[in-house]
Design a protein around this motif. Structure first.
Motif, PDB file in Angstrom:
ATOM      1  N   PRO A   9      15.158   3.244  -5.144  1.00 41.71           N
ATOM      2  CA  PRO A   9      14.590   4.089  -4.074  1.00 41.71           C
ATOM      3  C   PRO A   9      13.901   3.300  -2.973  1.00 41.71           C
ATOM      4  O   PRO A   9      13.911   3.727  -1.820  1.00 41.71           O
ATOM      5  CB  PRO A   9      13.601   4.992  -4.820  1.00 41.71           C
ATOM      6  CG  PRO A   9      13.271   4.267  -6.065  1.00 41.71           C
ATOM      7  CD  PRO A   9      14.502   3.505  -6.440  1.00 41.71           C
ATOM      8  N   LEU A  10      13.297   2.142  -3.306  1.00 40.98           N
ATOM      9  CA  LEU A  10      12.593   1.376  -2.274  1.00 40.98           C
ATOM     10  C   LEU A  10      13.548   0.876  -1.206  1.00 40.98           C
ATOM     11  O   LEU A  10      13.200   0.842  -0.020  1.00 40.98           O
ATOM     12  CB  LEU A  10      11.838   0.210  -2.909  1.00 40.98           C
ATOM     13  CG  LEU A  10      11.037  -0.665  -1.943  1.00 40.98           C
ATOM     14  CD1 LEU A  10       9.973   0.153  -1.224  1.00 40.98           C
ATOM     15  CD2 LEU A  10      10.406  -1.849  -2.668  1.00 40.98           C
ATOM     16  N   ARG A  11      14.749   0.478  -1.594  1.00 36.19           N
ATOM     17  CA  ARG A  11      15.712  -0.029  -0.615  1.00 36.19           C
ATOM     18  C   ARG A  11      16.031   1.026   0.443  1.00 36.19           C
ATOM     19  O   ARG A  11      16.180   0.712   1.627  1.00 36.19           O
ATOM     20  CB  ARG A  11      17.006  -0.465  -1.313  1.00 36.19           C
ATOM     21  CG  ARG A  11      16.858  -1.713  -2.152  1.00 36.19           C
ATOM     22  CD  ARG A  11      18.170  -2.092  -2.801  1.00 36.19           C
ATOM     23  NE  ARG A  11      19.197  -2.367  -1.807  1.00 36.19           N
ATOM     24  CZ  ARG A  11      20.463  -2.636  -2.111  1.00 36.19           C
ATOM     25  NH1 ARG A  11      20.854  -2.626  -3.392  1.00 36.19           N
ATOM     26  NH2 ARG A  11      21.339  -2.893  -1.160  1.00 36.19           N
ATOM     27  N   ILE A  12      16.141   2.280  -0.006  1.00 36.67           N
ATOM     28  CA  ILE A  12      16.438   3.357   0.935  1.00 36.67           C
ATOM     29  C   ILE A  12      15.195   3.722   1.744  1.00 36.67           C
ATOM     30  O   ILE A  12      15.271   4.010   2.941  1.00 36.67           O
ATOM     31  CB  ILE A  12      16.986   4.581   0.177  1.00 36.67           C
ATOM     32  CG1 ILE A  12      18.277   4.193  -0.548  1.00 36.67           C
ATOM     33  CG2 ILE A  12      17.229   5.743   1.126  1.00 36.67           C
ATOM     34  CD1 ILE A  12      18.828   5.281  -1.426  1.00 36.67           C
ATOM     35  N   ALA A  13      14.030   3.710   1.093  1.00 37.50           N
ATOM     36  CA  ALA A  13      12.795   4.067   1.789  1.00 37.50           C
ATOM     37  C   ALA A  13      12.387   3.014   2.815  1.00 37.50           C
ATOM     38  O   ALA A  13      11.571   3.297   3.690  1.00 37.50           O
ATOM     39  CB  ALA A  13      11.665   4.263   0.779  1.00 37.50           C
TER      40      ALA A  13
ATOM     41  N   THR B 206       8.261   8.828  -1.741  1.00 35.28           N
ATOM     42  CA  THR B 206       7.954  10.008  -2.560  1.00 35.28           C
ATOM     43  C   THR B 206       9.163  10.927  -2.655  1.00 35.28           C
ATOM     44  O   THR B 206       9.484  11.471  -3.723  1.00 35.28           O
ATOM     45  CB  THR B 206       6.761  10.765  -1.960  1.00 35.28           C
ATOM     46  OG1 THR B 206       5.613   9.911  -1.957  1.00 35.28           O
ATOM     47  CG2 THR B 206       6.447  12.011  -2.770  1.00 35.28           C
ATOM     48  N   ASP B 207       9.861  11.097  -1.532  1.00 35.48           N
ATOM     49  CA  ASP B 207      11.054  11.941  -1.528  1.00 35.48           C
ATOM     50  C   ASP B 207      12.158  11.337  -2.396  1.00 35.48           C
ATOM     51  O   ASP B 207      12.850  12.064  -3.128  1.00 35.48           O
ATOM     52  CB  ASP B 207      11.539  12.104  -0.082  1.00 35.48           C
ATOM     53  CG  ASP B 207      12.740  13.024   0.014  1.00 35.48           C
ATOM     54  OD1 ASP B 207      12.634  14.185  -0.428  1.00 35.48           O
ATOM     55  OD2 ASP B 207      13.780  12.590   0.536  1.00 35.48           O
ATOM     56  N   GLU B 208      12.337  10.006  -2.343  1.00 36.33           N
ATOM     57  CA  GLU B 208      13.382   9.354  -3.137  1.00 36.33           C
ATOM     58  C   GLU B 208      13.072   9.396  -4.630  1.00 36.33           C
ATOM     59  O   GLU B 208      13.982   9.525  -5.456  1.00 36.33           O
ATOM     60  CB  GLU B 208      13.551   7.893  -2.687  1.00 36.33           C
ATOM     61  CG  GLU B 208      14.175   7.727  -1.320  1.00 36.33           C
ATOM     62  CD  GLU B 208      15.593   8.249  -1.256  1.00 36.33           C
ATOM     63  OE1 GLU B 208      16.336   8.100  -2.245  1.00 36.33           O
ATOM     64  OE2 GLU B 208      15.952   8.846  -0.225  1.00 36.33           O
TER      65      GLU B 208
ATOM     66  N   VAL C  79      17.131   8.880  -9.659  1.00 36.99           N
ATOM     67  CA  VAL C  79      15.917   8.236 -10.165  1.00 36.99           C
ATOM     68  C   VAL C  79      15.524   8.842 -11.512  1.00 36.99           C
ATOM     69  O   VAL C  79      15.150   8.132 -12.453  1.00 36.99           O
ATOM     70  CB  VAL C  79      14.764   8.381  -9.150  1.00 36.99           C
ATOM     71  CG1 VAL C  79      13.478   7.765  -9.700  1.00 36.99           C
ATOM     72  CG2 VAL C  79      15.139   7.725  -7.828  1.00 36.99           C
ATOM     73  N   VAL C  80      15.630  10.169 -11.612  1.00 37.49           N
ATOM     74  CA  VAL C  80      15.312  10.837 -12.882  1.00 37.49           C
ATOM     75  C   VAL C  80      16.258  10.360 -13.982  1.00 37.49           C
ATOM     76  O   VAL C  80      15.844  10.098 -15.126  1.00 37.49           O
ATOM     77  CB  VAL C  80      15.396  12.365 -12.707  1.00 37.49           C
ATOM     78  CG1 VAL C  80      15.147  13.068 -14.041  1.00 37.49           C
ATOM     79  CG2 VAL C  80      14.402  12.839 -11.666  1.00 37.49           C
TER      80      VAL C  80
ATOM     81  N   ILE D 284       0.834  -1.202   0.000  1.00 34.56           N
ATOM     82  CA  ILE D 284       0.000   0.000   0.000  1.00 34.56           C
ATOM     83  C   ILE D 284       0.869   1.252   0.000  1.00 34.56           C
ATOM     84  O   ILE D 284       0.574   2.238  -0.694  1.00 34.56           O
ATOM     85  CB  ILE D 284      -0.952  -0.010   1.219  1.00 34.56           C
ATOM     86  CG1 ILE D 284      -1.968  -1.146   1.076  1.00 34.56           C
ATOM     87  CG2 ILE D 284      -1.676   1.321   1.349  1.00 34.56           C
ATOM     88  CD1 ILE D 284      -2.924  -1.254   2.249  1.00 34.56           C
ATOM     89  N   GLY D 285       1.950   1.246   0.789  1.00 36.45           N
ATOM     90  CA  GLY D 285       2.845   2.398   0.823  1.00 36.45           C
ATOM     91  C   GLY D 285       3.502   2.652  -0.526  1.00 36.45           C
ATOM     92  O   GLY D 285       3.637   3.804  -0.957  1.00 36.45           O
ATOM     93  N   ILE D 286       3.907   1.568  -1.210  1.00 41.43           N
ATOM     94  CA  ILE D 286       4.514   1.721  -2.538  1.00 41.43           C
ATOM     95  C   ILE D 286       3.489   2.285  -3.526  1.00 41.43           C
ATOM     96  O   ILE D 286       3.778   3.211  -4.294  1.00 41.43           O
ATOM     97  CB  ILE D 286       5.056   0.364  -3.035  1.00 41.43           C
ATOM     98  CG1 ILE D 286       6.207  -0.100  -2.135  1.00 41.43           C
ATOM     99  CG2 ILE D 286       5.519   0.473  -4.479  1.00 41.43           C
ATOM    100  CD1 ILE D 286       6.700  -1.494  -2.466  1.00 41.43           C
TER     101      ILE D 286
END
Length: 328
Positions: A245-249, A219-221, A227-228, A123-125
């Motif tokens: 980004p998910l690994r860091i989040a 969202t911040d990552e 990422v861009v 859900i968070g993703i």
């Protein structure tokens, strides 16, 4: 890594010693002791109290000894004999009381933690990737609802719905006919039929909180230059999100282990009382109210150990998950 683990384990020893000393001191700070509570109960029931009997009980329970003598008696029993003392309120060894409750407590805690991760992660993703969509607004609303509703209110509501519409006996982990029955497939199925209620109730608030944290971090990552750049090079969106980004989040998920473990054991006491669960929380509350110092002190020491172990596990997993973290 092995040297780091050994260093952390060695550092746990004086930390646990300090925690045990502070917790034992705090338990004895309120005026009176277990004998005071016992005499008050006798007085309320109109039972005569003999001063000689009071002195005999005080000597029997060891309340006539200084604080440091009581503490050393308790700690030496734990260190040299594995004896956590004797519960005045229950009239039996503390170790037996704790281990009787820890099986169901750890089972519910682990299942609740798995439920929190299994629900909040996807859900968070989704909420982070599909910001301001209809689904994101729905999950945001449900998340705030989960944070706002107290667990015991949700427990009462769920118990009523299960009893009213599913015809299920509520409260406890077993139906009355299986409570004292030997283990069988029927008893195991009855346990599973009851177990989902405390798991969902206990996991709801943690799920709502982690959804909000993961959404904000991811969202911040997703807006950062790396990422861009990866997106501009044509990397598929699902691989991009899951690989980088998910690994860091996910750091909050892993770092939460240090406080989630003791919180699931002792932080849901009201919910456990409402659901009539044979867990550690209600037993700890009763020990604190009756000033049963050895039982309360042993529980607090156990929660301290769980916190330290959880912090060690979370630090190790963070180092494996996030390449920016190094033991040096």
């Amino acid at each position: 890594m092995l040297g780091y683990i050994l260093k952390r384990i060695l550092a746990m020893v004086p930390t646990l010693f300090g925690m045990s000393l502070i917790s034992f001191l705090i338990i004895q700070l309120p005026p009176g002791d277990y004998l005071t509570s016992l005499l008050s109960s006798w007085s309320d029931n109109g039972q005569p109290i003999d001063p000689a009997q009071i002195e005999r009980l005080r000597a029997q329970y060891g309340f006539d000894q200084p604080f440091y003598v009581q503490y050393w008696k308790w700690m030496s029993g734990i260190l040299f004999r594995g004896d956590f003392g004797y519960s005045f309120d229950w009239n039996q060894p503390v170790a037996g009381l704790i281990w009787d409750r820890m099986g169901s407590t750890l089972a519910i805690s682990v299942l609740s933690l798995l439920f929190v991760w299994a629900v909040s992660l996807p859900i968070g993703i989704y909420s982070a990737v599909r910001r301001h969509s209809v689904g994101d607004h729905v999950f945001t609303f449900l998340g705030f609802l989960g944070l706002a509703i107290p667990n015991f209110i949700f427990a009462l509501t769920l118990m009523y719905l299960c009893y009213r519409y599913l015809g299920q006996s509520v409260g406890g982990l077993y139906s009355p006919e299986y409570a004292d029955a030997p283990w069988s497939w029927g008893k195991a199925g009855d346990l599973l039929a009851h177990l989902w209620i405390p798991v969902v109730v206990i996991g709801t608030s943690g799920t709502a909180a982690l959804i909000r944290i993961l959404r904000a971090n991811l969202t911040d990552e997703l807006n950062k230059p790396y990422v861009v750049t990866a997106r501009a090079k044509g990397l598929p969106e699902h691989r991009l999100v899951l690989r980088y980004p998910l690994r860091i989040a996910l750091n909050p998920f892993i770092s939460a282990i240090g406080w989630v473990l003791p919180h699931l054991v002792s932080g849901v006491t009201i919910t456990a009382i409402v659901l009539n669960l044979p867990t550690a929380g209600p037993l700890l509350l009763r020990a604190l109210v009756s000033q049963d110092m050895y039982l309360a002190g042993s529980f607090i020491l156990l929660l301290s150990a769980l916190t330290l172990v959880g912090m060690l596990v979370s630090d190790l997993l963070l180092a494996l998950l996030d390449p920016r973290i190094r033991f040096s």
